[in-house]
Design a protein around this motif. Sequence first.
Motif, mmCIF file in Angstrom:
data_model
loop_
_atom_site.group_PDB
_atom_site.id
_atom_site.type_symbol
_atom_site.label_atom_id
_atom_site.label_comp_id
_atom_site.label_asym_id
_atom_site.label_seq_id
_atom_site.Cartn_x
_atom_site.Cartn_y
_atom_site.Cartn_z
ATOM 1 N N ARG A 88 0.864 -1.186 0.000
ATOM 2 C CA ARG A 88 0.000 0.000 0.000
ATOM 3 C C ARG A 88 0.896 1.230 0.000
ATOM 4 N NH1 ARG A 88 -3.771 2.152 5.050
ATOM 5 N NH2 ARG A 88 -4.224 4.203 4.164
ATOM 6 N N VAL A 89 0.567 2.200 -0.847
ATOM 7 C CA VAL A 89 1.338 3.437 -0.934
ATOM 8 C C VAL A 89 0.501 4.588 -0.368
ATOM 9 C CG1 VAL A 89 2.357 5.128 -2.498
ATOM 10 C CG2 VAL A 89 2.700 2.682 -2.912
ATOM 11 N N MET A 90 1.101 5.346 0.543
ATOM 12 C CA MET A 90 0.463 6.549 1.078
ATOM 13 C C MET A 90 1.262 7.767 0.633
ATOM 14 S SD MET A 90 -0.653 5.503 4.986
ATOM 15 C CE MET A 90 1.039 5.258 5.572
ATOM 16 N N LEU A 91 0.565 8.799 0.202
ATOM 17 C CA LEU A 91 1.204 10.046 -0.227
ATOM 18 C C LEU A 91 0.849 11.136 0.781
ATOM 19 C CD1 LEU A 91 0.285 9.898 -4.026
ATOM 20 C CD2 LEU A 91 2.355 9.041 -2.924
ATOM 21 N N ALA A 92 1.853 11.716 1.398
ATOM 22 C CA ALA A 92 1.608 12.719 2.440
ATOM 23 C C ALA A 92 0.801 13.900 1.914
ATOM 24 C CB ALA A 92 2.933 13.201 3.024
ATOM 25 N N ASP A 93 1.060 14.328 0.675
ATOM 26 C CA ASP A 93 0.322 15.459 0.101
ATOM 27 C C ASP A 93 -1.167 15.152 -0.008
ATOM 28 O OD1 ASP A 93 2.385 17.215 -0.094
ATOM 29 O OD2 ASP A 93 2.683 16.995 -2.254
ATOM 30 N N GLU A 94 -1.498 13.932 -0.449
ATOM 31 C CA GLU A 94 -2.903 13.543 -0.583
ATOM 32 C C GLU A 94 -3.575 13.447 0.785
ATOM 33 O OE1 GLU A 94 -3.540 10.084 -2.945
ATOM 34 O OE2 GLU A 94 -2.762 11.014 -4.785
ATOM 35 N N ILE A 95 -2.843 12.917 1.757
ATOM 36 C CA ILE A 95 -3.380 12.831 3.114
ATOM 37 C C ILE A 95 -3.681 14.230 3.636
ATOM 38 C CG2 ILE A 95 -2.860 12.175 5.504
ATOM 39 C CD1 ILE A 95 -1.045 9.944 4.301
ATOM 40 N N ALA A 96 -2.751 15.153 3.422
ATOM 41 C CA ALA A 96 -2.942 16.535 3.876
ATOM 42 C C ALA A 96 -4.179 17.153 3.231
ATOM 43 C CB ALA A 96 -1.703 17.363 3.561
ATOM 44 N N HIS A 97 -4.362 16.927 1.927
ATOM 45 C CA HIS A 97 -5.534 17.474 1.233
ATOM 46 C C HIS A 97 -6.814 16.906 1.822
ATOM 47 C CE1 HIS A 97 -3.073 18.543 -2.631
ATOM 48 N NE2 HIS A 97 -2.928 19.427 -1.664
ATOM 49 N N PHE A 155 -11.330 24.811 0.562
ATOM 50 C CA PHE A 155 -10.193 25.665 0.231
ATOM 51 C C PHE A 155 -10.052 25.801 -1.278
ATOM 52 C CE2 PHE A 155 -8.754 24.368 4.513
ATOM 53 C CZ PHE A 155 -8.452 25.613 5.024
ATOM 54 N N ASP A 156 -9.830 27.017 -1.730
ATOM 55 C CA ASP A 156 -9.442 27.268 -3.113
ATOM 56 C C ASP A 156 -7.919 27.136 -3.140
ATOM 57 O OD1 ASP A 156 -8.349 28.773 -5.376
ATOM 58 O OD2 ASP A 156 -10.395 29.448 -5.722
ATOM 59 N N ARG A 157 -7.428 26.089 -3.755
ATOM 60 C CA ARG A 157 -6.000 25.746 -3.670
ATOM 61 C C ARG A 157 -5.104 26.877 -4.183
ATOM 62 N NH1 ARG A 157 -5.821 21.921 -0.006
ATOM 63 N NH2 ARG A 157 -7.458 20.393 -0.352
ATOM 64 N N LEU A 158 -5.509 27.495 -5.292
ATOM 65 C CA LEU A 158 -4.665 28.551 -5.867
ATOM 66 C C LEU A 158 -4.621 29.774 -4.964
ATOM 67 C CD1 LEU A 158 -5.611 28.348 -9.660
ATOM 68 C CD2 LEU A 158 -3.503 27.574 -8.564
ATOM 69 N N LYS A 159 -5.770 30.164 -4.440
ATOM 70 C CA LYS A 159 -5.820 31.320 -3.540
ATOM 71 C C LYS A 159 -5.052 31.040 -2.249
ATOM 72 C CE LYS A 159 -10.236 33.271 -5.108
ATOM 73 N NZ LYS A 159 -11.641 33.557 -4.716
ATOM 74 N N LEU A 160 -5.200 29.818 -1.742
ATOM 75 C CA LEU A 160 -4.490 29.448 -0.517
ATOM 76 C C LEU A 160 -2.981 29.481 -0.743
ATOM 77 C CD1 LEU A 160 -4.486 28.401 2.400
ATOM 78 C CD2 LEU A 160 -4.687 26.070 1.483
ATOM 79 N N ALA A 161 -2.545 28.933 -1.873
ATOM 80 C CA ALA A 161 -1.118 28.922 -2.195
ATOM 81 C C ALA A 161 -0.573 30.342 -2.279
ATOM 82 C CB ALA A 161 -0.879 28.174 -3.505
ATOM 83 N N SER A 162 -1.367 31.243 -2.861
ATOM 84 C CA SER A 162 -0.943 32.633 -2.994
ATOM 85 C C SER A 162 -0.754 33.295 -1.628
ATOM 86 C CB SER A 162 -1.979 33.410 -3.814
ATOM 87 O OG SER A 162 -1.610 34.766 -3.912
ATOM 88 N N VAL A 163 -1.695 33.045 -0.709
ATOM 89 C CA VAL A 163 -1.599 33.606 0.649
ATOM 90 C C VAL A 163 -0.377 33.047 1.376
ATOM 91 C CG1 VAL A 163 -2.678 33.617 2.942
ATOM 92 C CG2 VAL A 163 -4.049 34.133 0.910
ATOM 93 N N LEU A 164 -0.195 31.732 1.295
ATOM 94 C CA LEU A 164 0.904 31.091 2.021
ATOM 95 C C LEU A 164 2.264 31.502 1.457
ATOM 96 C CD1 LEU A 164 -0.563 27.504 2.503
ATOM 97 C CD2 LEU A 164 -0.595 29.419 4.102
#
Length: 201
Positions: A28-37, A66-75
């Motif tokens: 089984r493969v777990m991806l931290a990015d997917e878990i975070a999302h 969350f709007d991913r693009l807007k969130l990325a811009s803020v962060l």
Amino acid sequence: MLFIGITGGVGAGKSAILTYIKEHYNCRVMLADEIAHDLMEPGSDCYDRLRILLQSDDVWTPDERFDRLKLASVLFSDENKREALNAVVHPAVKEYVISQCEQERERGVLDILVLEAALLIEEKYDAICDELWYIYTSEDNRRARLKKNRGYSDEKVDGIFASQLSENEFRAHCAEEIDNNHMPEDAFRQIDEILTRKKAR
């Protein structure tokens, strides 16, 4: 069950490695990015805490996700907010990973559990995983892949490389190294050899 953490620089080709292991082993493969999302979706404790943290920011879709693009811009523009978000999300991801590992060990079905995370070493996953693997690809090859496959500029690549660990730091924390500078089949052969050796122990 062997719990492997897989890491390496951006553009190292980790996705192909993960796909190969998943398709050829009882794994089984777990991806931290997917878990975070997933943990940032409405209804989770993580989401509720981020909702408070970012209440004054325009980072929401009409359905309160969350709007991913807007969130990325803020962060990107606010280091304090980025650190505050990471302080919420990273421990939640780690807690989830630990619980999943415990459940898989209890089930006793898998031979291998794999976690891929960009900050595997920085977030001290070596204390959780049985061992870490480093996917090594030279900077020149990674740069070429990032420019070709993702359309990144040299300036963007330089910024990414500057923010990541050095080759020596990766090697210092990882039990195995897979050279992914050549044909994919060459890397797959190395994986087979490593896992065959570990099974024979």
